[in-house]
Design a protein around this motif. Structure first.
Motif, short mmCIF file in Angstrom:
data_model
loop_
_atom_site.label_atom_id
_atom_site.label_comp_id
_atom_site.label_asym_id
_atom_site.label_seq_id
_atom_site.Cartn_x
_atom_site.Cartn_y
_atom_site.Cartn_z
N SER A 174 0.83 -1.20 0.00
CA SER A 174 0.00 0.00 0.00
C SER A 174 0.87 1.25 0.00
O SER A 174 2.02 1.24 0.45
N ALA A 175 0.31 2.33 -0.51
CA ALA A 175 1.04 3.60 -0.57
C ALA A 175 1.26 4.14 0.84
O ALA A 175 0.34 4.16 1.67
N SER A 176 2.48 4.59 1.11
CA SER A 176 2.79 5.14 2.44
C SER A 176 2.49 6.62 2.54
O SER A 176 2.24 7.15 3.63
N ARG A 177 2.52 7.31 1.43
CA ARG A 177 2.20 8.74 1.42
C ARG A 177 1.68 9.12 0.04
O ARG A 177 1.92 8.43 -0.94
N ARG A 178 0.97 10.22 -0.01
CA ARG A 178 0.40 10.67 -1.28
C ARG A 178 1.48 11.25 -2.18
O ARG A 178 2.29 12.07 -1.75
N SER A 179 1.49 10.84 -3.44
CA SER A 179 2.50 11.31 -4.39
C SER A 179 2.12 12.68 -4.93
O SER A 179 0.95 13.11 -4.88
N SER A 180 3.09 13.36 -5.49
CA SER A 180 2.81 14.66 -6.12
C SER A 180 1.91 14.49 -7.34
O SER A 180 1.14 15.38 -7.69
N TRP A 181 2.01 13.33 -7.97
CA TRP A 181 1.15 13.02 -9.13
C TRP A 181 -0.32 12.98 -8.72
O TRP A 181 -1.16 13.64 -9.34
N THR A 182 -0.61 12.26 -7.66
CA THR A 182 -1.99 12.19 -7.19
C THR A 182 -2.47 13.55 -6.68
O THR A 182 -3.61 13.97 -6.93
N THR A 183 -1.60 14.26 -5.99
CA THR A 183 -1.95 15.59 -5.47
C THR A 183 -2.31 16.54 -6.60
O THR A 183 -3.26 17.33 -6.50
N ARG A 184 -1.56 16.47 -7.70
CA ARG A 184 -1.85 17.35 -8.83
C ARG A 184 -3.26 17.11 -9.37
O ARG A 184 -4.01 18.04 -9.65
N TRP A 185 -3.64 15.84 -9.49
CA TRP A 185 -4.98 15.52 -9.99
C TRP A 185 -6.07 15.97 -9.02
O TRP A 185 -7.10 16.53 -9.44
N THR A 186 -5.88 15.74 -7.73
CA THR A 186 -6.92 16.13 -6.77
C THR A 186 -7.07 17.64 -6.68
O THR A 186 -8.19 18.15 -6.53
N ARG A 187 -5.97 18.37 -6.77
CA ARG A 187 -6.06 19.84 -6.78
C ARG A 187 -6.81 20.32 -8.02
O ARG A 187 -7.64 21.23 -7.95
N ALA A 188 -6.50 19.72 -9.16
CA ALA A 188 -7.19 20.11 -10.41
C ALA A 188 -8.69 19.84 -10.30
O ALA A 188 -9.51 20.65 -10.75
N ASP A 189 -9.03 18.71 -9.69
CA ASP A 189 -10.46 18.40 -9.54
C ASP A 189 -11.15 19.43 -8.66
O ASP A 189 -12.28 19.85 -8.95
N ARG A 190 -10.49 19.86 -7.59
CA ARG A 190 -11.10 20.84 -6.70
C ARG A 190 -11.31 22.19 -7.39
O ARG A 190 -12.37 22.81 -7.26
N VAL A 191 -10.31 22.65 -8.13
CA VAL A 191 -10.45 23.97 -8.75
C VAL A 191 -11.50 23.92 -9.86
O VAL A 191 -12.25 24.90 -10.05
N VAL A 192 -11.58 22.82 -10.59
CA VAL A 192 -12.59 22.70 -11.64
C VAL A 192 -13.98 22.61 -11.03
O VAL A 192 -14.94 23.22 -11.54
N ALA A 193 -14.12 21.88 -9.93
CA ALA A 193 -15.42 21.83 -9.25
C ALA A 193 -15.86 23.23 -8.83
O ALA A 193 -17.04 23.59 -8.94
N ALA A 209 -8.33 27.53 -15.26
CA ALA A 209 -8.12 27.24 -13.84
C ALA A 209 -7.05 26.16 -13.64
O ALA A 209 -6.22 26.26 -12.74
N VAL A 210 -7.07 25.13 -14.48
CA VAL A 210 -6.07 24.07 -14.37
C VAL A 210 -4.69 24.59 -14.76
O VAL A 210 -3.67 24.26 -14.13
N ALA A 211 -4.63 25.43 -15.79
CA ALA A 211 -3.35 25.99 -16.23
C ALA A 211 -2.72 26.87 -15.17
O ALA A 211 -1.49 26.99 -15.09
N ASP A 212 -3.54 27.50 -14.33
CA ASP A 212 -3.03 28.40 -13.30
C ASP A 212 -2.56 27.68 -12.05
O ASP A 212 -2.04 28.33 -11.12
N LEU A 213 -2.72 26.36 -12.00
CA LEU A 213 -2.26 25.62 -10.83
C LEU A 213 -0.75 25.75 -10.68
O LEU A 213 0.01 25.64 -11.65
N ARG A 214 -0.31 25.96 -9.47
CA ARG A 214 1.13 26.04 -9.17
C ARG A 214 1.54 24.85 -8.32
O ARG A 214 0.76 24.38 -7.49
N PRO A 215 2.75 24.35 -8.51
CA PRO A 215 3.21 23.23 -7.69
C PRO A 215 3.17 23.58 -6.20
O PRO A 215 3.46 24.71 -5.82
#
Length: 598
Positions: A363-382, A591-597
């Protein structure tokens, strides 16, 4: 009906009653019947059986799609009974859909005897394998005769029912020929039967017991796949059509274990409702309005679990990404790979695969930056969709707003049926996640727009609960006769009336103004309130979001308390609808393009 199917004064009714009795014993107790003469022995046997549920509808195509809707919503086959001739041919669209999307269904068609076939006799066509390669199994029963043992007939029927329910599920065709007289005879000697048949008649059990099949993935195969996929950071789970909440729960467990982004199709049973424990990208289609253009969003490994998905943008993302591993997991040997990038096809039930895959990977021990990028994009689009599609109550409704409102307001007791074309796409893209996690069904096997009212009615019959349907005006026109089914089975039909084929505005042909309107958009100025009134169905119209919420709530109350159907019409403008979609896409992409790391 007599206590035993063997109490018949003719061989015709011995066979017919035994066929129906055996179907009931195998669990097929719901029958959708279109009236006709040649099917008289079957119809009477169904009508007189004490344990059958019979739905009669005059349109063979409608009854077939209602049987399809029943099978979709229950996972169990209903039987479709029809007479000979073109009545049988009317079932083809539903049979195709059932075959391509794995829905169990028994087609029990009456036929003329062999001596009338090819003779020019009235209402006689070649029904042998009339549905081509789409049925999972075909049986051509001869006319009832004492020369053929009833045991052979029952054994063949049991085999057909088994093929309908074994994986991959689908339609089967039992073609039964009958000679006159077709009506019951009151005098005559009871046909003789064997001791084996007498034991069957008294047993209450099926003639042949067949254990259900289950496609389980071999643990070693899951382990090898996990070794290749488990260590990557850029993994993606695509949840296609899933048939049951249990399958959705299995995918949810896998997603929680891996902590990969989950892109849920509207028919995955994972798209609606709150789901905070997994990295669900509910608005992925809107995210991909901009994100899909960049390689930062390309996965290395894809686990596609379940059937087809709606989103063209997702298909293009996976095509352009060319992932190192693209595994499709479904209990069906047929391909879902229009771009030929699938590297692994796992023919297994989703629950079995997810269980073995979880056992084989850490199992994953911590959330990856890859997954975080997708979840942030989903929040801003929502947030973008909420700002653009939340009205003050008096502004004019748009088609995306209707899909979003419906997902928020639908009662938990309802199922949601989505017509092909724009309704299923809008729900997939714009549905909220704050409403009830209801079951969602759509005829996306062949993606036809026919039979949608009937499918929703069949869903209501199967669940014994109301159904909400989102449908367009052209799909409604394709199935007007099935409004008769809504007279007795509660469906709240939200009808988007944009006076033509709105989806064509999204295709290049829309630029060809000289032919677009008359040959593609095909406006049909129909007064649906008058059509509904002809079937004694209440029709109301909503122009604003506040009117829609009130009207929909009242319609759902009528469906729950009185079992009454309602048509809720929303009039929109096709051209304006295209511009609204474009504006929403542009806002989401920005909105997705404006996401910053982080």
């Amino acid at each position: 009906m007599p206590d035993s199917p063997l109490h018949a004064a003719s061989t015709t009714y011995l066979w017919a009653r035994s066929l129906i009795e055996e179907l009931v014993r195998t669990g097929v107790d719901t029958f959708f019947v279109a009236p006709g003469s040649r099917s008289t022995p079957l119809t009477i046997s169904v009508a007189q059986h004490p344990d059958t549920r019979v739905i009669v509808h005059v349109d063979e195509r409608g009854t077939a799609f209602a049987a399809l809707g029943y099978g979709r919503s229950t996972g169990r086959a209903a039987a479709w009974i029809t007479t000979s001739g073109t009545a049988v041919a009317n079932g083809l669209p539903a049979v195709v859909e059932a075959s391509m999307d794995g829905v169990p269904m028994i087609c029990l068609t009456a036929d003329r005897p062999p001596e009338l076939r090819g003779s020019g006799a009235n209402q006689t066509i070649d029904q042998t394998r009339i549905f081509g390669s789409y049925p999972r199994h075909f049986v051509d029963l001869p006319p009832p005769t004492s020369e053929i043992p009833l045991a052979a007939v029952l054994a063949k029927l049991d085999e057909a029912v088994h093929h309908a329910h074994r994986l991959p599920r689908g339609p089967v065709h039992v073609n039964a020929a009958f000679r006159k007289p077709l009506e019951p005879v009151t005098k005559g000697a009871t046909p003789g039967v064997s001791d084996r048949i007498r034991r069957w008649a008294g047993s209450g059990e099926p003639f042949t017991r067949r254990a259900p099949s289950a496609l389980s993935v071999a643990p070693d195969a899951a382990r090898r796949l996990a070794e290749q996929a488990g260590s990557v950071e850029r993994g993606l789970i695509v949840a296609g059509r899933l048939d049951t909440p249990e399958e959705a729960d299995a995918v949810r467990c896998l997603a929680r274990h891996l902590d990969w982004p989950v892109l849920p199709d509207i028919t995955s049973q994972l798209r609606l409702g709150s789901d905070p424990e997994i990295a669900r990208i509910a608005h992925f289609d809107a995210v991909l309005a901009g994100a899909g253009r960049g390689s930062d969003w390309h996965p290395d490994v894809v686990l596609h679990i379940g059937g087809r998905f709606v989103s063209k943008r997702l298909r293009h993302l996976l095509r352009d990404a060319v992932p190192d591993m693209y595994a499709v997991v479904r209990p069906d040997p047929s391909r879902i790979d229009p771009d030929y990038y699938v590297t692994h096809h796992i023919e297994a039930a989703p629950i079995s695969f997810c269980r073995h895959f979880i056992d084989a990977v850490t199992s994953a021990s911590r959330r990856s930056s890859w997954t975080t990028r997708w979840t942030r994009a989903d929040r801003v689009v929502a947030d973008v969709l909420t700002r653009h599609l939340t009205h003050n109550g008096t502004s004019e409704l748009s088609e995306p707003a209707v899909a979003r409102l419906l997902s928020r307001e639908i009662p938990s007791s309802h199922a949601l049926v989505l017509a092909s074309s724009m309704p299923v796409r809008d729900a997939n893209r714009y549905a909220e996640t704050t409403g009830s996690p209801v079951l969602v069904f759509s005829n996306r096997g062949a993606s036809g727009i026919d039979g949608t009212f009937a499918t929703a009615a069949g869903c209501s019959i199967g669940r014994e609960a109301p159904t909400t349907l989102l449908i367009g005006d052209l799909a409604s026109l394709h199935d007007l006769s099935s409004l008769a089914l809504l007279q007795h089975h509660p469906v709240v039909a939200v009808l988007i009336n944009n006076n033509g084929g709105g989806i064509f505005h999204f295709l290049p042909i829309a630029e060809h103004e000289d032919v677009f309107e008359p040959y593609f958009a095909t406006p049909q100025p129909v007064h649906f309130d008058r059509v509904a009134a002809g079937f004694d169905i209440k029709c109301v119209r909503a122009q604003t979001s506040s009117e829609f919420v009130r009207a929909y709530g009242r319609a759902c109350k009528r469906a729950e308390e009185a079992g009454e159907s309602t048509v809720l019409e929303v009039v929109t403008d096709r051209a304006k609808n295209r511009h609204i979609h474009d504006r929403l896409d542009a806002a989401c992409a920005e909105a997705v393009a404006d996401l910053r790391p982080e």
